[in-house]
Design a protein around this motif. Structure first.
Motif, PDB file in Angstrom:
ATOM      1  N   ALA A 136       0.906  -1.024  -0.068  1.00  0.00           N
ATOM      2  CA  ALA A 136      -0.086  -0.125  -0.081  1.00  0.00           C
ATOM      3  C   ALA A 136       0.809   1.134   0.068  1.00  0.00           C
ATOM      4  CB  ALA A 136      -0.908  -0.089   1.329  1.00  0.00           C
ATOM      5  N   LEU A 137       0.366   2.215  -0.948  1.00  0.00           N
ATOM      6  CA  LEU A 137       1.012   3.443  -0.950  1.00  0.00           C
ATOM      7  C   LEU A 137       0.267   4.448  -0.502  1.00  0.00           C
ATOM      8  CD1 LEU A 137       3.697   5.237  -1.830  1.00  0.00           C
ATOM      9  CD2 LEU A 137       3.019   5.263  -4.036  1.00  0.00           C
ATOM     10  N   SER A 138       0.529   5.488   0.283  1.00  0.00           N
ATOM     11  CA  SER A 138      -0.397   6.592   0.790  1.00  0.00           C
ATOM     12  C   SER A 138       0.440   7.556   1.808  1.00  0.00           C
ATOM     13  CB  SER A 138      -1.603   5.920   1.738  1.00  0.00           C
ATOM     14  OG  SER A 138      -2.325   7.225   1.852  1.00  0.00           O
ATOM     15  N   GLY A 139       0.164   8.969   1.068  1.00  0.00           N
ATOM     16  CA  GLY A 139       0.778  10.025   1.915  1.00  0.00           C
ATOM     17  C   GLY A 139       2.345   9.873   2.194  1.00  0.00           C
ATOM     18  N   GLY A 140       3.081   9.399   1.302  1.00  0.00           N
ATOM     19  CA  GLY A 140       4.674   9.170   1.872  1.00  0.00           C
ATOM     20  C   GLY A 140       5.119   7.878   2.472  1.00  0.00           C
ATOM     21  N   THR A 141       3.970   7.017   2.838  1.00  0.00           N
ATOM     22  CA  THR A 141       4.306   5.818   3.378  1.00  0.00           C
ATOM     23  C   THR A 141       3.988   4.728   2.619  1.00  0.00           C
ATOM     24  OG1 THR A 141       3.461   6.973   5.500  1.00  0.00           O
ATOM     25  CG2 THR A 141       3.697   4.550   5.606  1.00  0.00           C
ATOM     26  N   VAL A 142       5.226   3.775   2.628  1.00  0.00           N
ATOM     27  CA  VAL A 142       4.974   2.533   1.884  1.00  0.00           C
ATOM     28  C   VAL A 142       4.564   1.381   3.278  1.00  0.00           C
ATOM     29  CG1 VAL A 142       5.920   0.677   0.314  1.00  0.00           C
ATOM     30  CG2 VAL A 142       6.405   3.113   0.099  1.00  0.00           C
ATOM     31  N   THR A 143       3.578   0.478   2.891  1.00  0.00           N
ATOM     32  CA  THR A 143       3.257  -0.728   3.738  1.00  0.00           C
ATOM     33  C   THR A 143       3.395  -1.917   3.016  1.00  0.00           C
ATOM     34  OG1 THR A 143       1.935   0.804   5.239  1.00  0.00           O
ATOM     35  CG2 THR A 143       1.789  -1.531   5.453  1.00  0.00           C
ATOM     36  N   VAL A 144       4.168  -2.930   3.417  1.00  0.00           N
ATOM     37  CA  VAL A 144       4.312  -4.059   2.836  1.00  0.00           C
ATOM     38  C   VAL A 144       3.722  -5.167   3.896  1.00  0.00           C
ATOM     39  CG1 VAL A 144       5.756  -5.617   1.603  1.00  0.00           C
ATOM     40  CG2 VAL A 144       6.297  -3.423   1.550  1.00  0.00           C
ATOM     41  N   GLY A 145       2.966  -5.979   3.365  1.00  0.00           N
ATOM     42  CA  GLY A 145       2.358  -7.095   4.227  1.00  0.00           C
ATOM     43  C   GLY A 145       2.492  -8.494   3.608  1.00  0.00           C
ATOM     44  N   TYR A 146       3.001  -9.453   4.259  1.00  0.00           N
ATOM     45  CA  TYR A 146       3.320 -10.644   3.863  1.00  0.00           C
ATOM     46  C   TYR A 146       2.343 -11.509   4.942  1.00  0.00           C
ATOM     47  CZ  TYR A 146       5.442 -15.327   3.732  1.00  0.00           C
ATOM     48  OH  TYR A 146       5.737 -16.319   3.348  1.00  0.00           O
ATOM     49  N   PRO A 147       1.240 -12.596   4.225  1.00  0.00           N
ATOM     50  CA  PRO A 147       0.754 -12.460   2.897  1.00  0.00           C
ATOM     51  C   PRO A 147       0.016 -11.269   2.539  1.00  0.00           C
ATOM     52  CG  PRO A 147      -0.303 -13.988   4.113  1.00  0.00           C
ATOM     53  CD  PRO A 147       0.660 -13.535   5.008  1.00  0.00           C
ATOM     54  N   LEU A 148      -0.655 -10.661   3.436  1.00  0.00           N
ATOM     55  CA  LEU A 148      -1.325  -9.365   3.307  1.00  0.00           C
ATOM     56  C   LEU A 148      -0.976  -8.578   4.448  1.00  0.00           C
ATOM     57  CD1 LEU A 148      -4.916 -11.029   2.477  1.00  0.00           C
ATOM     58  CD2 LEU A 148      -3.153 -10.115   0.793  1.00  0.00           C
ATOM     59  N   ILE A 149      -1.382  -7.252   4.200  1.00  0.00           N
ATOM     60  CA  ILE A 149      -1.282  -6.314   5.034  1.00  0.00           C
ATOM     61  C   ILE A 149      -2.202  -6.549   6.138  1.00  0.00           C
ATOM     62  CG2 ILE A 149      -1.471  -3.913   5.798  1.00  0.00           C
ATOM     63  CD1 ILE A 149      -0.644  -3.310   2.984  1.00  0.00           C
ATOM     64  N   LEU A 150      -2.153  -7.088   7.400  1.00  0.00           N
ATOM     65  CA  LEU A 150      -3.147  -7.298   8.386  1.00  0.00           C
ATOM     66  C   LEU A 150      -3.431  -6.166   9.319  1.00  0.00           C
ATOM     67  CD1 LEU A 150      -1.620 -10.958   9.451  1.00  0.00           C
ATOM     68  CD2 LEU A 150      -3.538 -10.272   7.737  1.00  0.00           C
ATOM     69  N   GLY A 151      -2.705  -5.147   9.539  1.00  0.00           N
ATOM     70  CA  GLY A 151      -3.107  -4.012  10.296  1.00  0.00           C
ATOM     71  C   GLY A 151      -3.414  -2.999   9.468  1.00  0.00           C
TER      72      GLY A 151
END
Length: 153
Positions: A136-151
């Motif tokens: 996920a990319l939003s407002g200057g932040t990248v979040t990578v989740g394995y296998p999905l972003i859970l939070g």
């Protein structure tokens, strides 16, 4: 004696090939890239200070103590890594994982991509396709989740 040497060499070659072709973990692929990252580990049990989510535990840590945290967590369901970044950083992670984009959603400046990486084990099936990483990319932040972003992202 000759037979023992041949069998030993064969076992060594097979074991070496398994290690060489085995997919690398998300920990080495993502954590080595994001120095400023905040990491959240979702697990069923832990020796670490954690938040009880009802179905397991959520353990927050930094890159500096992530490997220690992972050693103290059992039955890890997922991992999220959040760091300051932009579209190029997200593309770099996708490239590093050699990931194939399965789907992309966009809503009010939030981009979320579901991907499949042959370098990662496991995954879940979404719309008939295997997914094992989400970015996920939003407002200057990248979040990578394995296998999905859970939070949150």
């Amino acid at each position: 004696m000759k037979r023992l040497i041949v069998v030993t060499l064969l076992v060594a070659v097979v074991f070496g090939a398994m290690l060489y072709f085995m997919p690398q973990s998300i920990y080495s692929e993502i954590l080595c890239y994001a120095d400023d990252a905040k990491v959240t580990v979702y697990c069923r049990s832990t020796l670490c200070s954690a938040v009880n989510t009802g179905l397991g535990y959520m353990v927050n840590c930094t890159i500096a103590n992530c490997y220690e945290t992972l050693r103290n967590c059992r039955d890890v369901d997922g991992l999220s890594v959040c760091f300051n970044g932009n579209e190029q950083d997200a593309e770099f992670v996708i490239s590093r994982l050699n990931a194939q984009i399965i789907s992309v959603q966009q809503l009010d400046g939030l981009y979320v991509a579901c991907l499949y990486s042959p370098r990662l084990r496991g995954g879940i099936v979404i719309d008939g396709k295997l997914v094992n990483v989400q970015i996920a990319l939003s407002g200057g932040t990248v979040t990578v989740g394995y296998p999905l972003i859970l939070g949150e992202y």
